[in-house]
Design a protein around this motif. Structure first.
Motif, PDB file in Angstrom:
ATOM      1  N   GLU A 284       0.831  -1.207   0.000  1.00 47.32           N
ATOM      2  CA  GLU A 284       0.000   0.000   0.000  1.00 47.32           C
ATOM      3  C   GLU A 284       0.862   1.252   0.000  1.00 47.32           C
ATOM      4  OE1 GLU A 284      -2.520  -0.709   3.328  1.00 47.32           O
ATOM      5  OE2 GLU A 284      -3.624  -2.253   2.231  1.00 47.32           O
ATOM      6  N   ALA A 285       1.927   1.209   0.821  1.00 45.88           N
ATOM      7  CA  ALA A 285       2.839   2.344   0.848  1.00 45.88           C
ATOM      8  C   ALA A 285       3.451   2.549  -0.533  1.00 45.88           C
ATOM      9  CB  ALA A 285       3.931   2.127   1.889  1.00 45.88           C
ATOM     10  N   GLY A 286       3.800   1.425  -1.195  1.00 48.06           N
ATOM     11  CA  GLY A 286       4.375   1.498  -2.537  1.00 48.06           C
ATOM     12  C   GLY A 286       3.403   2.148  -3.498  1.00 48.06           C
ATOM     13  N   ASN A 287       2.143   1.726  -3.441  1.00 53.43           N
ATOM     14  CA  ASN A 287       1.139   2.294  -4.331  1.00 53.43           C
ATOM     15  C   ASN A 287       0.930   3.767  -4.033  1.00 53.43           C
ATOM     16  OD1 ASN A 287       0.518   0.074  -5.908  1.00 53.43           O
ATOM     17  ND2 ASN A 287      -0.768  -0.806  -4.302  1.00 53.43           N
ATOM     18  N   ASP A 288       1.125   4.113  -2.753  1.00 51.49           N
ATOM     19  CA  ASP A 288       0.923   5.483  -2.332  1.00 51.49           C
ATOM     20  C   ASP A 288       2.061   6.376  -2.815  1.00 51.49           C
ATOM     21  OD1 ASP A 288      -0.525   7.391  -0.818  1.00 51.49           O
ATOM     22  OD2 ASP A 288       1.104   7.332   0.652  1.00 51.49           O
ATOM     23  N   LEU A 289       3.276   5.797  -2.840  1.00 48.66           N
ATOM     24  CA  LEU A 289       4.457   6.614  -3.128  1.00 48.66           C
ATOM     25  C   LEU A 289       4.754   6.720  -4.622  1.00 48.66           C
ATOM     26  CD1 LEU A 289       6.804   5.369  -0.306  1.00 48.66           C
ATOM     27  CD2 LEU A 289       5.860   7.647  -0.546  1.00 48.66           C
ATOM     28  N   TYR A 290       4.386   5.691  -5.377  1.00 47.64           N
ATOM     29  CA  TYR A 290       4.751   5.710  -6.788  1.00 47.64           C
ATOM     30  C   TYR A 290       3.524   5.987  -7.634  1.00 47.64           C
ATOM     31  CZ  TYR A 290       9.125   3.784  -5.184  1.00 47.64           C
ATOM     32  OH  TYR A 290      10.308   3.600  -4.533  1.00 47.64           O
ATOM     33  N   ALA A 291       3.768   6.698  -8.721  1.00 55.61           N
ATOM     34  CA  ALA A 291       2.651   7.137  -9.550  1.00 55.61           C
ATOM     35  C   ALA A 291       1.913   5.963 -10.182  1.00 55.61           C
ATOM     36  CB  ALA A 291       3.165   8.073 -10.632  1.00 55.61           C
ATOM     37  N   SER A 292       2.647   5.053 -10.810  1.00 58.73           N
ATOM     38  CA  SER A 292       1.960   3.990 -11.535  1.00 58.73           C
ATOM     39  C   SER A 292       2.078   2.673 -10.784  1.00 58.73           C
ATOM     40  CB  SER A 292       2.563   3.833 -12.926  1.00 58.73           C
ATOM     41  OG  SER A 292       3.799   3.170 -12.837  1.00 58.73           O
ATOM     42  N   PRO A 293       1.062   1.822 -10.916  1.00 61.50           N
ATOM     43  CA  PRO A 293       1.126   0.508 -10.276  1.00 61.50           C
ATOM     44  C   PRO A 293       2.349  -0.271 -10.738  1.00 61.50           C
ATOM     45  CG  PRO A 293      -1.027   0.880 -11.278  1.00 61.50           C
ATOM     46  CD  PRO A 293      -0.170   2.018 -11.673  1.00 61.50           C
TER      47      PRO A 293
END
Lengths: 399, 291, 313
Positions: C214-223
């Protein structure tokens, strides 16, 4: 709080002992004694030449930051760790070399260590079965009633809440009526509200069964709430031992002064030593303190006052320290102020929220206190010792 | 058979079409639906890829082929199920495989569990090399293990056959038992054993009443794995067998050249059903124990 | 061949097992671990390590079955064997590598779906991944002969969509059928070892803390970036374990090439088997076998170094 009340609390361990008179421990029992107990792991000394006597029937707390050696001490008493040197005995019986399963000692483990494949009843019955006790059913049921889990006997540990598991672990240990019950951060995994509730419960149960409880914790509030006697441990040694109020009111080292609550320590020089009163000078100002609250032979001292002993006044006063408020934290029951003194040091003052207006940063204040509440510690110690521990670290620490 | 595969393909297409049309109706767009569910689509197709051969095996156990080979669907028949041992030599090879499988499983499970306890519960010199020794057989192609054992047996004039096969099977099953049991031991809280000792259990009692019951599922999983490895092995077995020790996989290999009796599909179907049931029962039991 | 149970996988290279628990007390004796180890380790030494030495020795011997063999340090056997069978050798490695790549492409989404997308169906689907492997490896491989036959829909679809032409163009198919082609062999290898890829991947994916994703999805623009920067690196142990567990057995396998291929898809395992059991040229067979072993070890070590996972087992 006056000195008189401090004196009173000092006698608490004795009253704890009186309660033990009623106790009927299965084993002969007696005081738990450690003599020159030492444990080294390689070059690291976890427990350093420890001498400690824990009176039978007392509720004793070993308090200290993680890594101070408190859990190692506990594990040596339980027989789970072999001392490098020294002896452990209960009453007249030396148990240093006794296997863990032969010791009249039971442990409530930090993570409870309930057997997941056995139900609650069998968990509690485990020790009784190993020793071939009679009336197992009755004893287990009594123990479960004591911890108010009488209906849960056929559940598995996984079906219980954290607080319930904690009580099962307690019942599993108590049911064996050990001479000494060891509690290794038993409340560490519970949330704050449950922890408070269990603290009261534990205390009640200890009074009821009258066993010797040795409680290891890094939580000073927990230790002070429950124990009659607290030993503050630091780097494998005992810094200071005494009743909760005694330790709090009369810390003898900077570590204890900072680890138990907070302290304001100001560098000072002794100018005169009377039989009752000590006169000191700090930053050009003269102060006094009771001679028996000085724990230093040297003239270089840390002059200390607890934050809640400071009164905050506005305007000029002849006595006291002047300063400027730099930070205000509203806590609810009280407000905590940081006050910068003329020489730059910041000290803490706490004021009850008795309805007086809350002061803002930047306001000039004068701090005063009753000289009887001041104390003096040896200045060769680090003024910040014991500060970084305390409530910051919570779960999973091992002493 | 052909019809079945067509049905499956059409079913896939139909399901996909249904979802795409629904996404159109919902107004969310098929492209977006595809993007959101691409992983699930791949997963479903992967399962079809994995399970298709099993479906074929089951179906063709009801076939009555014309020739010697059971590759094309001819007509429905229960003959093979009614006469499973009619295929010459098959049932004896099956018996041999079961026998070897059971003995090899027993030996590998005992030896492997002992090693797993040593690795999981003790510190000692030589841990790293022991771990390497356990890992190596799993990282060695079967053909190398089989052929090297053959050179050993030939050089030392040890006769090939059932005993040689057993030795080989225990050897390559051992590592798999060790890692399975070790994983289980590692996931077990060591404080449970300390708690047992604290509660007056001697070392033996603590082992029998606490450690063993908790590690048992791992041992069972290791044993199941060992059995299926042993039962299914062809390459290593083939190197160390004689004409007098034809195991079930060797029988199938031979059948693939001479003609495949329908009965091997019957056995394949039974194995599949029994194994799935065993795993499901094991899981249900495991779940009941945990709560 | 059977797939390892999920439990196993935690202990394989993918598993970052917790450290060894401290032994309660040393009074169990220093010799206990060695006593526990002895029978099993002795078995592995005698029937795994010693045979390797015999294999190495056999490859340096000369003679015949009738006259017996003796060690002559005839290194030439290696040269002769490798030059005679270099194509089979290289083919084995290429097929195994291709199958491993395909298994990763299929197994990763599959493991990902089981770990994150199916909720409480997790256990059932895990059983379904393992289940096929309780039906004999050989029986299932034979079933592919039916599935890939020219009368089947797989062939029709591949033929009509033009995929067959593509497969021909890349030389995976060299006639107008799918069976008895390199395509069939690689497909069979991928199929047979897919669970060996999927289970370690699943084990390492399942261990990932959802909050990190979730943090990754939150921090990076694209999945995709989030996947590349967070999920993929965290699943690396599973990728390493899965690719090794697929590549190693695939490189030595010859059941797929024998049952689904043609004489031009012969893999090295088949050659070793034939030299040992039919041609009875033991030195050549041993030389080939030993070379295969050493090649695999070199590849595995290089790969593990490269992937940065030194932690074995």
């Amino acid at each position: 709080m006056t000195d008189a009340s401090t004196e009173q609390v000092r006698s608490e361990p004795v009253s704890g002992r009186a309660a033990a008179g009623k106790a009927t421990a299965a084993h002969g029992g007696g005081d738990l004694q450690m003599r020159s107990l030492t444990k080294r792991f390689g070059t690291f000394t976890a427990v350093d030449d420890l001498d400690l006597v824990i009176p039978q029937g007392s509720f004793f707390a070993l308090l200290g930051p993680s890594g101070c050696g408190k859990t190692t001490t506990l594990r040596m008493v339980a027989g789970l760790e072999e001392p490098t040197a020294g002896t452990i005995s209960i009453g007249a019986e030396d148990i240093t070399a006794t296997r863990p399963y032969k010791r009249p000692v039971n442990t409530v483990f930090q993570s409870y260590a309930l057997f997941p494949h056995l139900d609650i009843f069998e968990n509690v019955a485990f020790g009784l079965r190993r020793r071939g006790s009679k009336n197992i059913k009755q004893q287990v049921n009594e123990a479960l009633e004591l911890v108010e889990l009488a209906q849960m006997g056929r559940r598995k540990p996984g079906q219980l809440s954290g607080g319930q598991q904690q009580r099962v672990a307690l019942a599993r240990a108590i049911v064996n009526r050990p001479s000494v019950l060891l509690l290794d951060e038993p409340l560490g995994a519970l949330d704050l509200k449950l922890r408070r509730q269990m603290q009261i419960e534990l205390k009640r149960i200890q009074t009821e069964v009258g066993l010797t409880f040795v409680h290891v914790t890094h939580d000073q509030e927990e230790a002070m709430t429950m124990a009659d006697t607290i030993a503050v441990m630091n780097q494998g040694r005992i810094e200071q031992m005494g009743g909760p109020t005694d330790l709090y009111e009369n810390p003898t080292t900077t570590f204890v002064a900072n680890f138990l609550g907070q302290s304001n320590l100001v560098r000072a020089k002794v100018t005169s030593r009377g039989s009752d009163v000590l006169e000191v000078e700090a930053e050009g100002q003269a102060f006094t303190l009771p001679a028996r609250r000085s724990f230093s032979d040297s003239d270089e001292i840390w002059f200390g006052v607890r934050p809640e002993k400071l009164s905050i006044g506005q305007g000029d006063a002849a006595e006291g320290l002047r300063g400027v408020i730099t930070d205000t934290s509203f806590i609810g029951v009280s407000t905590q102020y940081l006050v910068r003194l003329p020489w730059g040091q910041e000290i803490t003052a706490v004021r009850q929220n008795d309805g007086a207006p809350i002061l803002r940063p930047g306001e000039q204040v004068t701090l005063t206190w009753d000289p009887r509440h001041a104390f003096a510690l040896d200045a060769s110690q680090d003024a910040h010792a014991g500060e970084d521990f305390g409530e910051g670290e919570l779960l999973g620490s091992k002493g | 058979m052909v019809a079945l595969l067509w049905t499956l393909a059409l079913l896939d297409a139909a399901v996909l079409a249904y979802f795409l049309i629904r996404s159109l109706v919902n107004g969310r767009g098929p492209v977006r639906w595809l993007r959101e569910n691409v992983i699930l689509i791949i997963a479903v197709l992967s399962f079809e890829y994995l399970l298709l051969p099993n479906i074929v095996v089951v179906l063709f156990s009801f076939n009555q082929p014309n020739g010697r080979f059971n590759y094309t669907w001819t007509r429905f028949s229960l003959h093979a199920w009614q006469h499973p041992c009619d295929a010459a030599g098959m049932c004896s090879s099956l018996g041999l495989s079961l026998k070897i499988g059971l003995v090899a499983t027993l030996a590998a499970t005992v030896l492997g569990t002992l090693i797993a306890f040593a690795l999981g519960r003790h510190r000692f010199r030589g841990r790293a090399s022991t771990n390497l020794l356990i890992f190596m057989p799993m990282a060695t192609p079967e053909v190398v293990m089989g052929s090297s054992l053959l050179t050993l047996f030939l050089s030392l004039k040890i006769p090939l056959g059932t005993t040689a096969i057993l030795i080989a099977h225990v050897m390559f099953c051992l590592s798999f038992v060790v890692v399975t049991v070790k994983a289980r031991i590692a996931s077990m809280d060591p404080r449970l054993e300390q708690a047992a000792a604290d509660l007056y259990a001697t070392e033996t009692q603590a082992f029998l009443r606490v450690t063993l019951p908790l590690v048992a599922p791992g041992i069972a999983a290791g044993a199941l794995l060992a059995f299926s490895l042993s039962f299914d092995d062809y390459i290593i077995t083939n190197f160390n067998a004689t004409t007098g020790s034809i195991t079930f996989p060797m029988y199938i290999w031979g059948a693939a050249q001479r003609g495949t009796p329908v009965q091997i599909n019957v056995i394949g179907t039974l194995m599949f059903v029994i194994a799935v049931l065993a795993v499901l029962v094991g899981q249900t039991l495991g779940r009941r124990r945990r709560v | 061949m059977s797939a390892p149970a999920p439990d196993t996988v935690a202990g394989l290279p993918g598993g970052a097992g917790p450290p060894v628990a401290e032994t309660p007390r040393s009074h169990r004796g220093r010799w206990t671990p060695y006593l526990l180890l002895f029978p099993g380790v002795a078995w592995l030494l005698v029937f795994f390590v010693v045979p390797m030495a015999f294999l190495a020795s056999q490859s340096l011997q000369q003679g015949s079955i009738e006259t017996g063999y003796s060690v002559t340090w005839h290194i030439q056997t290696y040269g002769d064997a490798l030059s005679a069978y270099s194509s089979q050798f290289i083919r084995s490695l290429v097929y195994a590598a291709t199958a491993t790549g395909l298994a990763l492409l299929i197994g990763y989404p599959l493991a990902y779906a089981i770990a994150f997308k199916v909720g409480r169906w997790k256990n059932v689907l895990l059983v379904l991944v393992i289940a096929p492997f309780f039906t004999s490896f050989l029986i299932r491989t034979l079933a592919w002969q039916t599935i890939l036959s020219t009368q089947g829909p797989v062939y029709s679809i591949v033929n009509h969509t033009g995929l067959l032409a593509v497969l021909k163009w890349v030389h995976l198919v060299n006639s107008d059928q799918l069976l008895s082609t390199p395509f069939a062999v690689i497909m069979g290898l991928t199929y047979n070892f897919l669970p060996f890829m999927t289970l370690p991947l699943y084990a390492s994916l399942e261990r990932i803390d959802m909050r990190l994703l979730e943090a990754g999805n939150d921090l990076y623009a694209s999945p995709f970036t989030a996947f590349r920067k967070v999920t993929w690196p965290l699943s690396m142990p599973g990728v390493v374990a899965g690719t090794l567990l697929t590549f190693i057995p695939a490189a030595g396998d010859y059941i797929n090439s024998k049952l689904l291929g043609n004489p031009d898809t012969t893999m090295i395992g088949q050659v070793i088997d034939g030299e040992f059991l039919r041609v009875l040229d033991y030195p050549t067979a041993a030389a080939l076998s030993f070379t295969l072993m050493v090649t695999i070890v070199i590849i595995v070590v290089a790969y593990i170094r490269r992937a940065g996972t030194e932690e074995l087992v």
